[in-house]
Enzyme design. Structure first.
Site, PDB file in Angstrom:
ATOM      1  N   CYS A 134      49.977  44.362  51.413  1.00 35.67           N
ATOM      2  CA  CYS A 134      48.659  44.585  50.805  1.00 35.67           C
ATOM      3  C   CYS A 134      47.752  45.491  51.632  1.00 35.67           C
ATOM      4  O   CYS A 134      46.655  45.834  51.187  1.00 35.67           O
ATOM      5  CB  CYS A 134      47.948  43.256  50.595  1.00 35.67           C
ATOM      6  SG  CYS A 134      48.853  42.141  49.544  1.00 35.67           S
ATOM      7  N   HIS A 150      40.627  40.983  51.744  1.00 32.75           N
ATOM      8  CA  HIS A 150      41.784  40.963  50.850  1.00 32.75           C
ATOM      9  C   HIS A 150      41.796  39.593  50.154  1.00 32.75           C
ATOM     10  O   HIS A 150      41.650  38.569  50.809  1.00 32.75           O
ATOM     11  CB  HIS A 150      43.074  41.172  51.651  1.00 32.75           C
ATOM     12  CG  HIS A 150      44.302  40.826  50.873  1.00 32.75           C
ATOM     13  ND1 HIS A 150      44.547  41.368  49.629  1.00 32.75           N
ATOM     14  CD2 HIS A 150      45.328  39.970  51.107  1.00 32.75           C
ATOM     15  CE1 HIS A 150      45.665  40.870  49.151  1.00 32.75           C
ATOM     16  NE2 HIS A 150      46.160  40.014  50.030  1.00 32.75           N
ATOM     17  N   GLU A 159      53.263  48.134  47.027  1.00 34.68           N
ATOM     18  CA  GLU A 159      54.405  47.375  47.518  1.00 34.68           C
ATOM     19  C   GLU A 159      55.269  46.938  46.337  1.00 34.68           C
ATOM     20  O   GLU A 159      56.176  46.143  46.499  1.00 34.68           O
ATOM     21  CB  GLU A 159      53.960  46.198  48.370  1.00 34.68           C
ATOM     22  CG  GLU A 159      53.068  45.197  47.665  1.00 34.68           C
ATOM     23  CD  GLU A 159      52.836  43.966  48.509  1.00 34.68           C
ATOM     24  OE1 GLU A 159      53.816  43.288  48.820  1.00 34.68           O
ATOM     25  OE2 GLU A 159      51.666  43.700  48.853  1.00 34.68           O
TER      26      GLU A 159
HETATM   27  P1  HMG Z   1      50.015  25.031  46.772  1.00 37.29           P
HETATM   28  O1  HMG Z   1      50.871  24.343  47.765  1.00 37.29           O
HETATM   29  O2  HMG Z   1      50.447  24.964  45.348  1.00 37.29           O
HETATM   30  O3  HMG Z   1      48.534  24.516  46.783  1.00 37.29           O
HETATM   31  O4  HMG Z   1      49.940  26.551  47.183  1.00 37.29           O
HETATM   32  P2  HMG Z   1      47.788  23.512  47.793  1.00 37.29           P
HETATM   33  O5  HMG Z   1      48.352  22.157  47.623  1.00 37.29           O
HETATM   34  O6  HMG Z   1      47.720  24.115  49.170  1.00 37.29           O
HETATM   35  O7  HMG Z   1      46.352  23.543  47.088  1.00 37.29           O
HETATM   36  C1  HMG Z   1      45.576  24.698  47.089  1.00 37.29           C
HETATM   37  C2  HMG Z   1      44.113  24.269  47.229  1.00 37.29           C
HETATM   38  O8  HMG Z   1      43.716  23.603  46.021  1.00 37.29           O
HETATM   39  C3  HMG Z   1      43.868  23.271  48.360  1.00 37.29           C
HETATM   40  O9  HMG Z   1      42.615  23.597  48.916  1.00 37.29           O
HETATM   41  C4  HMG Z   1      43.778  21.936  47.629  1.00 37.29           C
HETATM   42  O10 HMG Z   1      43.027  20.944  48.308  1.00 37.29           O
HETATM   43  C5  HMG Z   1      43.073  22.370  46.353  1.00 37.29           C
HETATM   44  P3  HMG Z   1      42.471  23.899  50.497  1.00 37.29           P
HETATM   45  O11 HMG Z   1      42.943  22.709  51.188  1.00 37.29           O
HETATM   46  O12 HMG Z   1      43.350  25.107  50.758  1.00 37.29           O
HETATM   47  O13 HMG Z   1      41.021  24.211  50.656  1.00 37.29           O
HETATM   48  N1  HMG Z   1      43.263  21.454  45.214  1.00 37.29           N
HETATM   49  C6  HMG Z   1      42.282  21.127  44.344  1.00 37.29           C
HETATM   50  N2  HMG Z   1      40.987  21.499  44.290  1.00 37.29           N
HETATM   51  C7  HMG Z   1      40.231  21.008  43.253  1.00 37.29           C
HETATM   52  N3  HMG Z   1      40.734  20.189  42.287  1.00 37.29           N
HETATM   53  C8  HMG Z   1      42.032  19.807  42.313  1.00 37.29           C
HETATM   54  C9  HMG Z   1      42.865  20.283  43.384  1.00 37.29           C
HETATM   55  N4  HMG Z   1      44.166  20.106  43.704  1.00 37.29           N
HETATM   56  C10 HMG Z   1      44.403  20.837  44.826  1.00 37.29           C
HETATM   57  N5  HMG Z   1      42.507  19.009  41.357  1.00 37.29           N
HETATM   58  C11 HMG Z   1      49.347  28.666  48.080  1.00 37.29           C
HETATM   59  C12 HMG Z   1      48.829  27.341  47.524  1.00 37.29           C
HETATM   60  C13 HMG Z   1      48.206  29.612  48.325  1.00 37.29           C
HETATM   61  C14 HMG Z   1      50.100  28.396  49.394  1.00 37.29           C
HETATM   62  C15 HMG Z   1      50.338  29.265  47.027  1.00 37.29           C
HETATM   63  O14 HMG Z   1      49.632  29.624  45.880  1.00 37.29           O
HETATM   64  C16 HMG Z   1      51.098  30.470  47.535  1.00 37.29           C
HETATM   65  O15 HMG Z   1      52.168  30.359  48.136  1.00 37.29           O
HETATM   66  N6  HMG Z   1      50.551  31.713  47.258  1.00 37.29           N
HETATM   67  C17 HMG Z   1      51.178  32.949  47.652  1.00 37.29           C
HETATM   68  C18 HMG Z   1      50.908  33.306  49.110  1.00 37.29           C
HETATM   69  C19 HMG Z   1      49.479  33.666  49.385  1.00 37.29           C
HETATM   70  O16 HMG Z   1      48.722  34.027  48.507  1.00 37.29           O
HETATM   71  N7  HMG Z   1      49.098  33.637  50.676  1.00 37.29           N
HETATM   72  C20 HMG Z   1      47.773  34.003  51.078  1.00 37.29           C
HETATM   73  C21 HMG Z   1      47.730  34.628  52.478  1.00 37.29           C
HETATM   74  S1  HMG Z   1      48.945  35.934  52.698  1.00 37.29           S
HETATM   75  C22 HMG Z   1      48.262  37.315  51.879  1.00 37.29           C
HETATM   76  O17 HMG Z   1      47.123  37.316  51.540  1.00 37.29           O
HETATM   77  C23 HMG Z   1      49.172  38.459  51.647  1.00 37.29           C
HETATM   78  C24 HMG Z   1      49.707  38.606  50.232  1.00 37.29           C
HETATM   79  O18 HMG Z   1      48.684  39.088  49.378  1.00 37.29           O
HETATM   80  C25 HMG Z   1      50.910  39.531  50.219  1.00 37.29           C
HETATM   81  C26 HMG Z   1      50.783  40.926  50.829  1.00 37.29           C
HETATM   82  O19 HMG Z   1      50.159  41.150  51.850  1.00 37.29           O
HETATM   83  O20 HMG Z   1      51.465  41.798  50.286  1.00 37.29           O
HETATM   84  C27 HMG Z   1      50.171  37.283  49.657  1.00 37.29           C
END
Ligand code: HMG
Length: 391
Positions: free
Chosen positions: A115, A237, A83
């Site tokens: 993906c 994934h 992609e």
């Molecule tokens: P964010 O808003 O920065 O993070 O984005 P958050 O506030 O949701 O925190 C992440 C986790 O860290 C949470 O855990 C927090 O509690 C924890 P959860 O509630 O999820 O279990 N946390 C801590 N833990 C320990 N110590 C600390 C601490 N602080 C916070 N101090 C997000 C996170 C994944 C949304 C962001 O990185 C993002 O937008 N990523 C890109 C999109 C993505 O990967 N999506 C996944 C599903 S879609 C997919 O897999 C397809 C893809 O690969 C593309 C394709 O298909 O081509 C993306």
């Protein structure tokens, strides 16, 4: 489950980039508590391509060891899933075909669905081999994951290529029927043609992924698939490794099981060792999960492994593979560890400079700085043509 076909993954090799950015560097720059990266999303470092690396150089580097071991005589099809395409018309696999010196009597094509693309490539390859079991298909997943600087997605970037030789009587994993399928039109993550970095709604993407896990598992069951308790491991994934844990807990709940911490760790733990240090490699990620679980010490002979391939937008597929007796003799564990360990660490400023780099669009001569020490490099752009070199 029909085992009569005995078609699957005969060999698997991966490559990643010249550079690596430890999450400690990123955390220091943006003031994030490191626990959010190490524990919250389960990532320790991300692969970063050099100025003279791209999906073609990684794909060729991943596939070259397969050609060295098996020759190219039986390969009549190359399918490259990506992609992070480098051209809207020409398939990236044609450059890879040339770099690897494959015979002209080959069909080469590129596949895309976020993906999920490499899983479509694998399934289509199985169809080709079923038609002519004497042939082998080279399936390559190669991607560079790039989000905006200082966005929440930035910490989940990465890059890698996985090359798989698909054939009859495979030495590693027999891919089984049936597959569970799921498609839903959602805008959780996308990249319009005019953008280098993806757009994403992070929370929506997690919800869409979990919905797809449910949907593809439901269909897998309806098609007569295995019960969940039979699987020795599940390769999800992994956009970030914690996502695999979230997904498996969700599936256990959906199936009415207690998402017990130890049970989740047993199913997922061994699939994350490469993804946690490489980052999101998009199409390659689920197969890095497979490489990880196969390369681990315990014997998986005869055991079924589940695969959940998800691509935003969205398409998902759940399917199973059985690990073949004698598979350990064919693994490339040392080379895989070397691909990870040889990466040179970047400081934040060097990473930022690479992130912001792009080719001018004026059609002039634009040589790239010589940075990679890998076997293939993107030497530059000239007259709008990408120039590749083999070392
Ligand atoms: P964010 O808003 O920065 O993070 O984005 P958050 O506030 O949701 O925190 C992440 C986790 O860290 C949470 O855990 C927090 O509690 C924890 P959860 O509630 O999820 O279990 N946390 C801590 N833990 C320990 N110590 C600390 C601490 N602080 C916070 N101090 C997000 C996170 C994944 C949304 C962001 O990185 C993002 O937008 N990523 C890109 C999109 C993505 O990967 N999506 C996944 C599903 S879609 C997919 O897999 C397809 C893809 O690969 C593309 C394709 O298909 O081509 C993306």
């Amino acid at each position: 489950m029909s085992n009569d076909s005995a078609i699957g993954i005969h060999d698997l090799s991966f490559a990643t980039t010249e550079f690596v950015l430890p999450h400690t560097e990123l955390a220091e720059h943006n003031g994030t508590e490191i626990g959010k990266y190490h524990v919250g999303i389960g990532q320790r470092s991300m692969s970063v391509p050099a100025a003279d690396e791209d999906i073609v150089t990684m794909a060729a580097a991943a596939a070259a060891p397969l050609i060295a071991r098996h020759g190219a005589d039986l390969i009549r099809t190359v399918v490259l899933a990506t992609e992070s395409s480098i051209d809207q018309a020409k398939a990236a696999g044609v450059y890879v075909h040339s770099l690897l010196g494959l015979p002209s009597a080959t069909r080469v094509v590129e596949l895309k669905q976020a993906c999920y693309g490499a899983t479509a490539a694998l399934q289509f390859a199985i169809g080709l081999v079923r038609r002519d079991p004497a042939q082998r298909v080279l399936v390559i997943a190669s991607d560079v994951s790039k989000y905006e600087l200082d966005s929440p997605g930035e910490a989940t970037q990465g890059a890698a290529a996985v090359a798989m030789l698909v054939g009859a009587d495979p030495a590693l994993v027999r891919i089984e029927e049936p597959s569970g399928l799921f498609t839903a039109d959602v805008m959780d993550f996308w990249r319009p043609n005019y953008r280098e970095a993806a757009l994403v709604d992070g929370q929506e993407s997690i919800a869409a992924y979990l919905q797809a896990v449910e949907g593809s598992w439901k269909d897998y069951g309806e098609q007569g698939g295995r019960p969940l308790e039979e699987f020795a491991a599940l390769c999800y994934h992994q956009p970030f490794t914690k996502m695999a844990y979230k997904a498996h807990r969700h599936l256990l709940n959906y199936c009415g099981y207690d998402p017990d911490k130890d049970a989740v760790e047993r199913a997922i733990g061994r699939t994350t060792s490469y993804n946690t240090v490489i980052g999101n490699s998009y199409t390659a990620s689920v197969y890095l999960g497979l490489a990880s679980v196969l390369d681990q010490a315990d014997d998986l002979t005869g055991r079924p492994v589940g695969f959940l391939s998800y691509g935003s937008g969205s398409v998902a597929e759940f399917f199973a593979g059985t690990v073949v007796p004698g598979y350990r003799e064919h693994l490339r564990t040392a080379a895989h560890n070397e691909a990870v360990d040889r990466r040179r660490p970047l400081g934040y400023a060097e990473y930022r400079e690479l992130h912001e780099r792009s080719f001018p669009t004026d059609g002039g001569d634009h040589p790239t700085p010589s940075q990679t020490t890998g076997p293939f490099r993107l030497a530059g752009l000239s007259g709008h043509k990408r120039i590749y070199e083999k070392r």
